[in-house]
Enzyme design. Structure first.
Site, PDB file in Angstrom:
ATOM      1  N   GLY A  24       0.866  -1.112   0.021  1.00 42.53           N
ATOM      2  CA  GLY A  24      -0.001   0.004   0.093  1.00 42.53           C
ATOM      3  C   GLY A  24       0.795   1.221   0.196  1.00 42.53           C
ATOM      4  O   GLY A  24       2.079   1.122  -0.350  1.00 42.53           O
ATOM      5  N   GLY A  25       0.513   2.313   0.284  1.00 39.02           N
ATOM      6  CA  GLY A  25       1.092   3.442   0.416  1.00 39.02           C
ATOM      7  C   GLY A  25       2.315   3.547   1.151  1.00 39.02           C
ATOM      8  O   GLY A  25       3.703   3.921   0.699  1.00 39.02           O
ATOM      9  N   VAL A  29       2.659  -5.531   2.827  1.00 37.54           N
ATOM     10  CA  VAL A  29       1.972  -6.604   3.636  1.00 37.54           C
ATOM     11  C   VAL A  29       2.480  -7.999   3.009  1.00 37.54           C
ATOM     12  O   VAL A  29       2.860  -8.249   1.779  1.00 37.54           O
ATOM     13  CB  VAL A  29       0.604  -6.563   3.304  1.00 37.54           C
ATOM     14  CG1 VAL A  29      -0.179  -7.400   4.153  1.00 37.54           C
ATOM     15  CG2 VAL A  29       0.094  -5.212   3.770  1.00 37.54           C
ATOM     16  N   ASP A 138      -9.826   6.689   5.340  1.00 40.80           N
ATOM     17  CA  ASP A 138      -9.268   6.124   4.189  1.00 40.80           C
ATOM     18  C   ASP A 138     -10.359   5.215   3.870  1.00 40.80           C
ATOM     19  O   ASP A 138      -9.528   4.150   3.339  1.00 40.80           O
ATOM     20  CB  ASP A 138      -8.131   6.090   4.313  1.00 40.80           C
ATOM     21  CG  ASP A 138      -7.252   5.880   3.062  1.00 40.80           C
ATOM     22  OD1 ASP A 138      -6.208   5.126   2.850  1.00 40.80           O
ATOM     23  OD2 ASP A 138      -7.929   6.349   1.971  1.00 40.80           O
TER      24      ASP A 138
END
Ligand code: 3AM
Length: 639
Positions: A24-25, A29, A138
């Site tokens: 992700g940003g 993961v 978010d």
């Protein structure tokens, strides 16, 4: 994907990284195996490039602290937060599934009942977070994971922070994703729980229509549209959406905070009212998991090999440890006692089951890796509705071992009350049977075909709900039987764009499909190349279905056809461009060969790779750009 340097490593003496799941940003993961509790977990590790940025590290830590406080079946559970050498990491529940984004992309749009069910699940997660003074900030489909059983779990409290009053979110650090953020977030204004409700409204809009309500060429344009314009009426895009559902969406995405739902619970209750008690458990998503399952199998095999080698090493280590143990026995016993008391083996927290139906309690326990004790207790109660949980043992928030059976006490009608036949219509057969049996009735199954009721669900019952009854009475349940249609074999549409027509025909045939309409179209792509296909690659379809293709007939030139010889010497080579993992959902790819643009198109990131046919009679100097960035610059030899 597996080429990451952390794959195979053991973090914090406990978590063995099995494979990279995605990134992700801020973080990457991984799927990891916890060797203490012998289960898979998801490990979120701060990206290398960010780990020296104190602000980012702080935000990462805030995320873990915030999320760790939450325990809810619709929220990805945070188990542990750690630091190992230079690595900051969060250990989370591993959700075996796909993101809601992927699901929407695969489906195009969802039925309104399923969309509402999904929105209610996300809403329940928000309600729990808000009750703990945590605003997610978010909410977007990419942050919602869908487990195999159709249960949604909200993840990535990436920019969540504890708040007890409205909080100003300023600068890029506090911004969610532009399509989903509220107008106040886009303005850098005050955000609160209602900002999440707005984002949930956008997600629901997208699930219902396959489109986001505000779009634009760039983030600024999207933000301006969001602030100034009204969204397209969703019933124009999809007339099947009931008015009530459209009203819920429009209320959630009101520009003014005070016009939105004032709590996630209020929105959930409206959603529940509109869908009744239907809980859409998605069977269709099973096929989408097929690829993941195959990958998982491969991983298991790789894992078994690594484990063999490791076991040998471990035996040696064990021998050494025994010596150390003999010398330091007292100390080690102390450590073991401590680790046991601090919950080593008792890591599963019991969720709150009060007021749930038996089915809900069972699903909630399953999600928490616990079990329901088949032996149900009954007690009359004035406060709790009949058939719902009054109390449980062990109680809410207690720590227990995995798969521990939890006993629930259901509310009975009360000592003096007459026994009535319970309502089991529309329930799954197994649930109906359980509901009848726990109340002392016998259940008789009668299979029947139904065009409206899903296979395995109860169409009707006899005697009817509410009729007087006596313990031991038999209730006939008419269950929707499977249609006697032959089993339809499934196939996955291959990617044929970029191939010649004959290659495309072979690929389609090899996948068990048929070539449908073949259209030709003027295009800058080399003549004879497939430039479009429907259905698109990777779509799951029935075996034998047709795949339509559009073949390029090149560009027509006003000048007479040049002499045959040079054309005859033309040769073709395929240039494969890989869309990077961190690219946007859509990318623009431009390819120039010997100064001439031969490809200039937008592609979905999900395509993974794009094949471009380069045709030349001599060596060609080829440059490829993704979103304007040079990614290939080389000479292709045609010798
Ligand atoms: O890159 P994709 O979209 O395939 O689904 C999440 C996303 O996958 C996955 O990691 C990627 C980056 O966020 N992910 C995040 N948390 C997860 C979890 N707890 C997870 N996958 C499984 N379990």
């Amino acid at each position: 994907m597996n080429s990451d340097y952390l794959v195979g490593k053991v973090i914090g003496n406990r978590y063995e990284i099995v494979e990279k799941i995605g990134s992700g940003g801020m973080a990457t993961v991984y799927k990891a195996k916890c060797h203490v509790l012998n289960r898979y977990v998801a490990l979120k590790v701060l990206k290398d490039s960010l780990k020296f940025d104190p602000e980012v590290v702080k935000k990462f830590n805030t995320e873990s602290r915030a999320a760790a406080r939450l325990s809810h079946p619709n929220i990805v559970q945070v188990y542990d937060v750690g630091e190992s050498g230079e690595l900051d990491y969060i250990v989370m529940e591993f959700v075996d599934g796909i993101t809601l984004k992927e699901y929407i992309q695969n489906k195009g749009r969802l039925s309104w009942s399923k969309a509402c069910d999904f929105a209610a699940q996300i809403g329940r997660a928000l309600d729990c977070a808000h009750a703990n003074n945590i605003v997610h900030r978010d909410i977007k489909p990419h942050n919602v994971l869908m487990a195999r059983d159709g249960m949604l779990k909200v993840a990535d409290f990436g920019i969540a922070q504890a708040t007890s009053s409205e909080t100003l979110v300023a600068g890029s650090g506090g911004m969610g994703s532009v399509h989903y953020i509220s107008p106040e977030q886009a303005r850098g204004g005050f955000t609160n729980e209602r900002s999440d409700i707005y984002s949930l409204g956008v997600v629901l809009y997208e699930m219902l229509t396959g489109e986001v309500p505000f779009d634009g060429a760039n983030p600024v344009a999207i933000a301006i549209t969001k602030l100034e314009q009204d969204p397209k009426d969703l019933r124009i895009i999809n007339p099947e959406i009931p008015d009530r559902v459209a009203e819920i969406v429009m209320k959630a995405i009101s520009k003014e905070q005070h016009l939105r739902y004032q709590s996630a619970a209020a929105m959930v209750s409206d959603l529940e009212a509109v869908i009744g008690t239907v809980h859409a458990v998605s069977e269709e998503i099973e096929d989408r998991f097929e690829t993941k399952r195959i990958n998982e199998q491969q991983t298991k095999e790789e894992y078994a090999m690594r484990r063999n080698t490791r076991n040998k090493k471990r035996q040696q280590i064990k021998r050494n440890r025994l010596i150390v143990l003999a010398v330091l026995a007292a100390l080690v016993i102390g450590i073991l006692t401590f680790s046991f008391m601090s919950g080593g083996a008792q890591e599963y927290q019991v969720p709150d089951l009060t007021n749930m139906t038996l089915e809900e309690a069972e699903a909630t326990l399953e999600a928490a890796e616990l079990r329901l004790n088949e032996k149900i207790e009954y007690e009359p109660s004035d406060e709790v509705e009949e058939g719902r949980v009054i109390k449980q043992n062990p109680g809410f928030n207690q720590y227990v071992k995995k798969n521990r059976k939890i006993t629930v006490t259901l509310s009975s009608a009360g000592e003096g009350a007459d026994l009535k036949i319970p309502d089991v219509e529309n329930l799954k057969y197994e649930d109906a049977k359980k509901r009848l049996e726990v109340q002392g009735f016998k259940c008789e199954l009668v299979e029947e075909f139904s065009e409206t009721i899903q296979y395995g669900y109860v169409i009707r019952q006899s005697p009817k709900a509410g009729e007087d009854a006596e313990k031991g009475d038999t209730v006939k349940v008419y269950v929707s039987a499977e249609e006697e249609t032959p089993e339809v074999e499934q196939a996955v549409v291959p990617k044929v764009t970029g191939h010649t027509e004959s290659e495309a025909r072979s690929l389609i045939a090899a996948a068990g499909l048929m070539v449908g309409e073949v259209e030709t179209q003027e295009s800058e792509s080399v003549e004879g190349t497939v430039i479009a296909q429907t259905p698109s690659a990777k779509t799951g379809v029935e075996k034998g279905s047709k795949v339509n293709i559009v073949v390029s007939r090149g560009m027509s030139t006003p000048t007479p056809t040049p002499p045959q010889t040079p054309v005859a010497e033309m040769k073709r080579k395929t240039l494969t461009i890989t869309i990077p993992d961190d690219a946007n959902e859509t990318v623009h790819i431009k390819v120039v060969a010997n100064g001439k643009t031969i490809h200039d198109k937008t592609h979905a990131k999900s395509e993974g790779t794009v094949d471009i046919v380069v045709q030349s009679s001599k060596d060609a100097s080829v440059q490829a750009y993704i979103d304007g960035k040079l990614v290939v610059d080389r000479v292709i030899s045609f010798d």
